[in-house]
Design an enzyme around this catalytic site. Structure first.
Site, PDB file in Angstrom:
ATOM      1  N   CYS A 109       0.992  -1.561  -0.092  1.00 37.19           N
ATOM      2  CA  CYS A 109       0.086   0.203  -0.107  1.00 37.19           C
ATOM      3  C   CYS A 109       0.981   1.470  -0.499  1.00 37.19           C
ATOM      4  O   CYS A 109       1.942   1.304   0.809  1.00 37.19           O
ATOM      5  CB  CYS A 109      -0.956   0.566   1.298  1.00 37.19           C
ATOM      6  SG  CYS A 109      -1.824   1.694   1.252  1.00 37.19           S
ATOM      7  N   ASP A 150       0.399   4.034   1.696  1.00 37.35           N
ATOM      8  CA  ASP A 150       0.522   4.389   3.443  1.00 37.35           C
ATOM      9  C   ASP A 150       1.789   4.620   3.165  1.00 37.35           C
ATOM     10  O   ASP A 150       2.541   3.717   3.477  1.00 37.35           O
ATOM     11  CB  ASP A 150       0.085   3.607   3.981  1.00 37.35           C
ATOM     12  CG  ASP A 150      -0.739   4.478   5.315  1.00 37.35           C
ATOM     13  OD1 ASP A 150      -0.215   4.872   5.508  1.00 37.35           O
ATOM     14  OD2 ASP A 150      -1.715   4.072   5.275  1.00 37.35           O
ATOM     15  N   HIS A 172      -2.108  -3.728   4.808  1.00 37.35           N
ATOM     16  CA  HIS A 172      -2.236  -3.509   6.585  1.00 37.35           C
ATOM     17  C   HIS A 172      -3.303  -3.372   7.181  1.00 37.35           C
ATOM     18  O   HIS A 172      -4.485  -2.616   6.610  1.00 37.35           O
ATOM     19  CB  HIS A 172      -1.550  -2.509   6.785  1.00 37.35           C
ATOM     20  CG  HIS A 172      -1.860  -1.522   5.971  1.00 37.35           C
ATOM     21  ND1 HIS A 172      -2.200   0.516   6.790  1.00 37.35           N
ATOM     22  CD2 HIS A 172      -1.760  -0.290   4.220  1.00 37.35           C
ATOM     23  CE1 HIS A 172      -2.408   1.297   5.761  1.00 37.35           C
ATOM     24  NE2 HIS A 172      -2.284   0.428   4.589  1.00 37.35           N
ATOM     25  N   CYS A 185      -5.670   0.061   6.607  1.00 35.48           N
ATOM     26  CA  CYS A 185      -5.718   1.489   5.588  1.00 35.48           C
ATOM     27  C   CYS A 185      -6.890   1.793   5.330  1.00 35.48           C
ATOM     28  O   CYS A 185      -7.916   1.516   4.906  1.00 35.48           O
ATOM     29  CB  CYS A 185      -5.709  -0.057   4.277  1.00 35.48           C
ATOM     30  SG  CYS A 185      -5.811  -0.103   3.050  1.00 35.48           S
ATOM     31  N   ARG A 191       3.217   4.919   6.484  1.00 35.68           N
ATOM     32  CA  ARG A 191       3.153   4.322   7.652  1.00 35.68           C
ATOM     33  C   ARG A 191       4.190   2.746   7.577  1.00 35.68           C
ATOM     34  O   ARG A 191       4.063   2.595   8.338  1.00 35.68           O
ATOM     35  CB  ARG A 191       1.961   3.771   8.371  1.00 35.68           C
ATOM     36  CG  ARG A 191       1.399   5.623   8.694  1.00 35.68           C
ATOM     37  CD  ARG A 191       0.168   5.600   9.615  1.00 35.68           C
ATOM     38  NE  ARG A 191      -0.781   5.170   8.813  1.00 35.68           N
ATOM     39  CZ  ARG A 191      -1.931   4.829   8.817  1.00 35.68           C
ATOM     40  NH1 ARG A 191      -2.558   5.106  10.551  1.00 35.68           N
ATOM     41  NH2 ARG A 191      -3.031   4.216   8.417  1.00 35.68           N
TER      42      ARG A 191
END
Length: 297
Positions: A112, A114, A168, A171, A116
């Site tokens: 992803c 993202d 994750h 998400c 993080r």
């Protein structure tokens, strides 16, 4: 919804900007010393604009403060890069010279976007060890030329041994797909996850707790993306040719930092194999398996 869009889009904490001069990465001690010296000089964005006032002559004190914050947040990346170079050269003067000679990663990871969830940092791997493709909600879509090109290059050219889909919990893309709110262009992308909701509607609707339903959808999304990989002619041709290529599904937990291997069973692909399997002329066409790469002869 800021919480949704903030999760969908963000800079990777592991993204790097490169020096413009390739001489910085030469393998000689002299040039390494030059690179170390450069890494000790902090980059100043204001100086790079040759005294141009970015906010204009009538800028208020507040605007000047905001300008400074923006400049500092940007220069942090370049200064971080110089620290990275300094540390790597201190440990191995030939690090970048060796890295420039080519790559032979064992892993392709589809994750992803993202900010993080940086795959290399989470797995403590070095540059050159993981070939990485990232998008919103770690989707494997057969009409996505970008993703398919990455998979083909990784499997057929780089000869990776593991292809991993990593989702994750928490998400934003998965969460947004559970809502009916119009978000714009990304709605077309998230429809792929809505299709997963449709396929697993009975199971998902049986979960009363919304958070647990959300977590389960994250897991089901990873499972379906693994199956999507197995459906591709790229993966199947590798298996049919006898390559020991393994496909995996992971879920990362933001709250604990732990990656969970979902360990999808071989039987789950066998239920679909009759429909999606390709036969390749001139290839051995061995039986396939998404987890172990191929069945025994």
């Amino acid at each position: 919804n800021p919480s949704v869009w903030g999760c969908l889009f963000g800079l990777r904490s592991c993204d790097h900007l490169e020096f413009s001069g390739s001489h910085c990465f030469a393998g000689t001690h002299t040039l390494c010393n030059q690179a170390i010296k450069m890494s000790q000089e902090p980059f100043d964005l204001r100086r790079s604009f040759s005294g141009v006032n970015l906010t204009g002559p009538e800028a208020s004190p507040v605007d000047q403060i905001e300008e400074r914050i923006v400049c500092e947040s940007y220069t942090k990346l370049l200064n971080g890069n110089k620290t990275f170079v300094k540390e790597k050269l201190a440990a191995d003067p030939d690090f970048f010279e060796n890295l420039s000679k080519g790559q032979s990663p064992k892993y392709l990871l589809i994750g992803c976007a993202d900010s993080r969830v940086p795959p290399d940092q989470l797995t403590r791997t070095e540059p050159g060890e993981i070939f990485i493709h990232r998008n919103v909600a770690n989707l494997v879509v057969n009409t996505d030329i970008n993703a398919m090109s990455v998979v083909q290059y990784a499997v057929e050219v780089l000869k990776v041994k593991h292809v991993i889909v990593m989702g994750h919990y928490g998400c934003g893309g998965v969460k947004a797909s559970m809502d009916t709110k119009h978000l714009g262009l990304i709605d077309e992308w998230l429809r792929n996850i809505k299709d997963i909701i449709r396929l697993h509607r009975v199971e998902l609707e049986s979960i009363e707790d919304e958070e647990q339903r959300f977590r389960r959808l994250v897991e089901l999304n990873v499972k379906e993306q693994v199956m999507n990989l197995c459906k591709t002619s790229i993966i199947q041709k590798a298996w049919a040719s006898g390559d020991h290529l393994q496909v995996h599904g992971w879920v990362y937990d933001l709250r604990t930092g732990i990656i969970q291997d979902m360990k999808f069973e071989q039987e789950e692909w066998k239920e679909l194999e009759e429909i999606y399997r390709f036969n390749f002329p001139g290839v051995t066409n061995l039986p396939t398996s998404p987890i172990k790469g191929r069945s025994a002869k």
